[in-house]
Enzyme design. Structure first.
Site, mmCIF file in Angstrom:
data_model
loop_
_atom_site.group_PDB
_atom_site.id
_atom_site.type_symbol
_atom_site.label_atom_id
_atom_site.label_comp_id
_atom_site.label_asym_id
_atom_site.label_seq_id
_atom_site.Cartn_x
_atom_site.Cartn_y
_atom_site.Cartn_z
ATOM 1 N N HIS A 148 6.815 66.606 -12.859
ATOM 2 C CA HIS A 148 7.203 65.582 -13.842
ATOM 3 C C HIS A 148 8.175 66.199 -14.832
ATOM 4 C CE1 HIS A 148 3.467 67.522 -15.092
ATOM 5 N NE2 HIS A 148 3.896 67.412 -16.346
ATOM 6 N N HIS A 190 9.577 65.716 -18.628
ATOM 7 C CA HIS A 190 9.356 65.067 -19.923
ATOM 8 C C HIS A 190 10.703 64.729 -20.565
ATOM 9 C CE1 HIS A 190 5.052 66.446 -20.556
ATOM 10 N NE2 HIS A 190 5.438 67.378 -19.701
HETATM 11 P P1 AMP Z 1 2.347 68.923 -18.517
HETATM 12 O O1 AMP Z 1 1.575 69.621 -19.591
HETATM 13 O O2 AMP Z 1 3.798 69.259 -18.486
HETATM 14 O O3 AMP Z 1 1.679 69.039 -17.164
HETATM 15 O O4 AMP Z 1 2.310 67.383 -18.937
HETATM 16 C C1 AMP Z 1 1.363 66.484 -18.497
HETATM 17 C C2 AMP Z 1 1.547 65.247 -19.314
HETATM 18 O O5 AMP Z 1 0.926 64.183 -18.650
HETATM 19 C C3 AMP Z 1 0.899 65.326 -20.708
HETATM 20 O O6 AMP Z 1 1.906 65.085 -21.692
HETATM 21 C C4 AMP Z 1 -0.150 64.240 -20.688
HETATM 22 O O7 AMP Z 1 -0.243 63.574 -21.914
HETATM 23 C C5 AMP Z 1 0.381 63.317 -19.591
HETATM 24 N N1 AMP Z 1 -0.638 62.547 -18.901
HETATM 25 C C6 AMP Z 1 -1.766 63.008 -18.317
HETATM 26 N N2 AMP Z 1 -2.444 61.989 -17.742
HETATM 27 C C7 AMP Z 1 -1.705 60.860 -17.961
HETATM 28 C C8 AMP Z 1 -1.874 59.480 -17.624
HETATM 29 N N3 AMP Z 1 -2.944 59.059 -16.956
HETATM 30 N N4 AMP Z 1 -0.927 58.600 -18.008
HETATM 31 C C9 AMP Z 1 0.154 59.027 -18.705
HETATM 32 N N5 AMP Z 1 0.384 60.304 -19.048
HETATM 33 C C10 AMP Z 1 -0.536 61.211 -18.685
#
Ligand code: AMP
Ligand code: ZN
Length: 138
Positions: free
Chosen positions: A99, A101
């Site tokens: 993903h 950001h």
């Molecule tokens: P990372 O730390 O780069 O793996 O980012 C993961 C991101 O996914 C975090 O910012 C979380 O807030 C977001 N996240 C986790 N679960 C969900 C979800 N069900 N819907 C939307 N965002 C999510």
């Protein structure tokens, strides 16, 4: 990937605040808004991280990031924007599905994000490192 939350979100099996969708990607609002407008660009197919992502999807992710950035600029009163993409636990990746950001920034918001202390490195080490990397890159 049966138990991957982002596979389910990207493919519409779990509802999300979707702002864009096409055959390869979905863009959603992150459920924990680090800052207002914080988005995640998710491929619909499961790739754990940047290493696994096919080059054409990596290129498309950057094009979508540019579109998302322009949408932020048009709709929100922002002063800047970060792209952030974590790979591996050591780098802060918590969901093991690639993903990207998209983080709109305002003047005066948390200046610590993202923040690293600088590492001291000699010019000899710097040259050695640059040589090793450039051999792999060419
Ligand atoms: P990372 O730390 O780069 O793996 O980012 C993961 C991101 O996914 C975090 O910012 C979380 O807030 C977001 N996240 C986790 N679960 C969900 C979800 N069900 N819907 C939307 N965002 C999510
Ligand atoms: Zn997945």
């Amino acid at each position: 990937m049966d138990n991957c939350i982002f596979c389910k979100i990207a493919n519409g099996l779990i509802p999300s605040a979707t702002v864009y969708e096409d055959e390869d990607f979905r863009i959603i609002l992150d459920m924990n808004q680090k800052i207002r407008g914080h988005m995640l660009i998710l491929p619909k197919q499961h790739y754990a991280d940047l290493y696994e992502l096919p080059p054409q999807l990596a290129a498309k992710a950057m094009l979508l990031a540019q579109k998302a950035a322009k949408a932020c600029q048009k709709t929100m009163d922002i002063d800047g924007l970060n792209l952030l993409q974590n790979n591996g636990e050591a780098a802060g990746q918590s969901v093991m599905h690639f993903h990207l950001h998209v983080l709109p920034r305002k003047k005066g918001d948390d200046p610590k994000f993202p923040a690293w202390d600088e590492e001291s490195i000699s010019s000899e080490e710097m040259k050695e490192l640059a040589d090793k990397l450039s051999q792999q890159l060419s």
